[in-house]
Design an enzyme around this catalytic site. Structure first.
Site, PDB file in Angstrom:
ATOM      1  N   MET A  30     -21.738 -29.698   6.538  1.00 56.12           N
ATOM      2  CA  MET A  30     -21.716 -28.419   7.259  1.00 56.12           C
ATOM      3  C   MET A  30     -20.677 -28.497   8.389  1.00 56.12           C
ATOM      4  O   MET A  30     -20.690 -27.675   9.306  1.00 56.12           O
ATOM      5  CB  MET A  30     -23.104 -28.077   7.808  1.00 56.12           C
ATOM      6  CG  MET A  30     -24.117 -27.861   6.687  1.00 56.12           C
ATOM      7  SD  MET A  30     -25.409 -26.702   7.084  1.00 56.12           S
ATOM      8  CE  MET A  30     -26.171 -27.513   8.462  1.00 56.12           C
ATOM      9  N   LEU A  33     -17.655 -32.738  11.966  1.00 49.86           N
ATOM     10  CA  LEU A  33     -17.792 -34.088  11.416  1.00 49.86           C
ATOM     11  C   LEU A  33     -17.890 -35.157  12.493  1.00 49.86           C
ATOM     12  O   LEU A  33     -17.258 -35.065  13.549  1.00 49.86           O
ATOM     13  CB  LEU A  33     -16.594 -34.386  10.509  1.00 49.86           C
ATOM     14  CG  LEU A  33     -16.352 -33.400   9.359  1.00 49.86           C
ATOM     15  CD1 LEU A  33     -15.185 -33.892   8.503  1.00 49.86           C
ATOM     16  CD2 LEU A  33     -17.587 -33.211   8.503  1.00 49.86           C
ATOM     17  N   GLU A  35     -18.822 -39.736  12.796  1.00 52.76           N
ATOM     18  CA  GLU A  35     -18.635 -41.006  12.061  1.00 52.76           C
ATOM     19  C   GLU A  35     -19.541 -41.115  10.832  1.00 52.76           C
ATOM     20  O   GLU A  35     -19.187 -41.765   9.858  1.00 52.76           O
ATOM     21  CB  GLU A  35     -18.875 -42.206  12.984  1.00 52.76           C
ATOM     22  CG  GLU A  35     -17.633 -42.742  13.644  1.00 52.76           C
ATOM     23  CD  GLU A  35     -16.511 -43.135  12.672  1.00 52.76           C
ATOM     24  OE1 GLU A  35     -16.781 -43.811  11.666  1.00 52.76           O
ATOM     25  OE2 GLU A  35     -15.363 -42.739  12.906  1.00 52.76           O
ATOM     26  N   GLY A  36     -20.723 -40.496  10.896  1.00 54.34           N
ATOM     27  CA  GLY A  36     -21.632 -40.535   9.743  1.00 54.34           C
ATOM     28  C   GLY A  36     -20.973 -39.886   8.536  1.00 54.34           C
ATOM     29  O   GLY A  36     -20.917 -40.467   7.444  1.00 54.34           O
ATOM     30  N   HIS A  37     -20.426 -38.670   8.741  1.00 53.81           N
ATOM     31  CA  HIS A  37     -19.730 -37.994   7.639  1.00 53.81           C
ATOM     32  C   HIS A  37     -18.516 -38.813   7.184  1.00 53.81           C
ATOM     33  O   HIS A  37     -18.245 -38.927   5.995  1.00 53.81           O
ATOM     34  CB  HIS A  37     -19.197 -36.624   8.083  1.00 53.81           C
ATOM     35  CG  HIS A  37     -20.237 -35.653   8.521  1.00 53.81           C
ATOM     36  ND1 HIS A  37     -20.375 -35.234   9.821  1.00 53.81           N
ATOM     37  CD2 HIS A  37     -21.196 -35.011   7.825  1.00 53.81           C
ATOM     38  CE1 HIS A  37     -21.356 -34.363   9.905  1.00 53.81           C
ATOM     39  NE2 HIS A  37     -21.882 -34.211   8.714  1.00 53.81           N
ATOM     40  N   GLN A  61     -30.232 -22.252   4.659  1.00 47.90           N
ATOM     41  CA  GLN A  61     -31.105 -23.361   5.069  1.00 47.90           C
ATOM     42  C   GLN A  61     -31.556 -23.242   6.519  1.00 47.90           C
ATOM     43  O   GLN A  61     -32.238 -24.123   7.029  1.00 47.90           O
ATOM     44  CB  GLN A  61     -30.473 -24.721   4.760  1.00 47.90           C
ATOM     45  CG  GLN A  61     -29.240 -25.070   5.580  1.00 47.90           C
ATOM     46  CD  GLN A  61     -28.560 -26.320   5.041  1.00 47.90           C
ATOM     47  OE1 GLN A  61     -27.877 -26.286   4.015  1.00 47.90           O
ATOM     48  NE2 GLN A  61     -28.728 -27.453   5.714  1.00 47.90           N
ATOM     49  N   SER A 187     -24.459 -33.833  14.127  1.00 44.58           N
ATOM     50  CA  SER A 187     -23.641 -32.758  14.710  1.00 44.58           C
ATOM     51  C   SER A 187     -24.396 -32.090  15.849  1.00 44.58           C
ATOM     52  O   SER A 187     -23.794 -31.525  16.760  1.00 44.58           O
ATOM     53  CB  SER A 187     -23.290 -31.721  13.635  1.00 44.58           C
ATOM     54  OG  SER A 187     -22.651 -32.349  12.559  1.00 44.58           O
ATOM     55  N   ARG A 188     -25.725 -32.131  15.791  1.00 46.50           N
ATOM     56  CA  ARG A 188     -26.533 -31.459  16.816  1.00 46.50           C
ATOM     57  C   ARG A 188     -26.602 -32.247  18.131  1.00 46.50           C
ATOM     58  O   ARG A 188     -27.091 -31.716  19.123  1.00 46.50           O
ATOM     59  CB  ARG A 188     -27.953 -31.192  16.293  1.00 46.50           C
ATOM     60  CG  ARG A 188     -27.997 -30.109  15.223  1.00 46.50           C
ATOM     61  CD  ARG A 188     -29.412 -29.666  14.922  1.00 46.50           C
ATOM     62  NE  ARG A 188     -29.436 -28.460  14.125  1.00 46.50           N
ATOM     63  CZ  ARG A 188     -29.604 -28.426  12.795  1.00 46.50           C
ATOM     64  NH1 ARG A 188     -29.747 -29.549  12.110  1.00 46.50           N
ATOM     65  NH2 ARG A 188     -29.624 -27.271  12.158  1.00 46.50           N
TER      66      ARG A 188
HETATM   67  O1  PAF Z   1     -26.799 -32.437   5.199  1.00 49.81           O
HETATM   68  C1  PAF Z   1     -26.119 -31.395   5.360  1.00 49.81           C
HETATM   69  O2  PAF Z   1     -25.168 -31.354   6.130  1.00 49.81           O
HETATM   70  C2  PAF Z   1     -26.494 -30.136   4.589  1.00 49.81           C
HETATM   71  O3  PAF Z   1     -27.876 -30.014   4.469  1.00 49.81           O
HETATM   72  C3  PAF Z   1     -25.819 -30.045   3.219  1.00 49.81           C
HETATM   73  C4  PAF Z   1     -26.277 -31.150   2.278  1.00 49.81           C
HETATM   74  C5  PAF Z   1     -24.306 -30.120   3.373  1.00 49.81           C
HETATM   75  C6  PAF Z   1     -26.159 -28.706   2.557  1.00 49.81           C
HETATM   76  O4  PAF Z   1     -25.743 -27.633   3.329  1.00 49.81           O
END
Ligand code: PAF
Length: 289
Positions: A30, A33, A35-37, A61, A187-188
């Site tokens: 989402m 970004l 370091e985890g991503h 979601q 990210s939060r």
């Molecule tokens: O983990 C996330 O960032 C979200 O839940 C995902 C898997 C990208 C789906 O929107």
């Protein structure tokens, strides 16, 4: 590196870059970004010829009143970071591309996996996640897809969906990446003020406390859960959503630590809801290896 917004351009790009005969790794995110991503993107690059990263803040979601509008966004920065980590393409679709007008189909994993932990406080969340992940997988059609263990429940639900629906993709779950002091990357985390950030460290420390008890030979789930709760309560700003010790595969409650159990916590600091977890193994189990 390319930035693509439509499915038509996505397919064109993949065809032009010779997707046939090559492996495609996909990292759905989402955005905003961290370091985890980036660890997921690097792993995808190690494993595949082509790496696609999607950046899409998925409205379905988020429940009404949650942080969909405030969710941090910075496409330019995400694009740069994805590129540096090894992505070949960033897919950034509009909401209308993912959910065209008239789309009414959802994908839902039913049963115990979605009825516990975050499923209790966010009852519509996982349906939104499984729906968007299905749509994105159908759009990208990767060989391998990458998720983080920090969202342990999400990973289990997606794994089950892929299995139940015979989706032709291999799922890879990568370890939690933490800040230097131990706070799990999210990210939060940017929502936290200085005092909340300081106290949020108790999430990680409370998990370590649980692990320490298991190392000392405690196996009763109730004792471990109580000790973790007490540790979290030392942070005056922490509002505990849950502390649970569950089977790491089924998410069913356990009475004692055995083999792989998941110690999972969710805590709110002001408006910010943070989650973290640790897989625990019983002392006997660990000494077997
Ligand atoms: O983990 C996330 O960032 C979200 O839940 C995902 C898997 C990208 C789906 O929107």
């Amino acid at each position: 590196m390319s930035l693509i917004q439509t499915v038509q351009d996505l397919n064109l790009w993949l065809d032009n870059n010779g997707r046939h005969g090559k492996t495609v790794g996909f990292v759905p995110t989402m955005g905003y970004l961290h370091e985890g991503h980036l660890s997921l993107i690097r792993k995808a690059k190690e494993d595949n010829d082509i790496v696609v990263v999607s950046i899409f803040v998925n409205p379905t979601q988020f429940a009404p009143g949650e942080d969909f509008k405030e969710y941090p966004r910075n496409l330019e920065r995400d694009y740069e970071l994805s590129c540096e980590a090894g992505a070949d393409m960033v897919f950034h679709p509009e909401v209308s591309e993912v959910y065209p007008s008239g789309a009414t189909t959802a994908v839902e994993v039913t049963g115990s996996l979605t009825k516990t932990l975050c499923g209790l406080s966010r009852p519509t969340h996982f349906k939104g996640v499984t729906t968007v992940v299905t749509i994105l997988l159908n759009m990208v059609r990767p060989d391998q897809v990458y998720f983080g263990q920090k969202d342990a429940q999400q990973a289990l639900i997606i794994k089950k969906m892929i299995r139940d629906l015979w989706m032709p993709v291999k799922m890879i779950i990568c370890p939690i990446v933490r800040e230097e002091d131990g706070l799990a990357m999210s990210s939060r985390n940017v929502y936290l003020n200085a005092e909340e950030r300081k106290q949020a460290l108790n999430l990680y420390k409370s998990l370590q406390e649980g692990e320490k008890l298991v190392e000392e030979g405690v196996i009763a789930a109730s004792k471990i859960v109580q000790a973790v709760r007490m540790y979290l309560e030392r942070a005056p700003l922490a509002v505990i959503d849950y502390v649970e010790l569950l089977d790491a595969n089924t998410l069913e409650a356990v009475a004692e630590v055995y083999d792989d159990v998941l110690l999972a916590i969710a805590v709110k600091f002001g408006k910010t809801r943070l989650i973290d977890n640790k897989i625990l193994k019983s002392k006997e189990e660990r000494t077997c290896f």
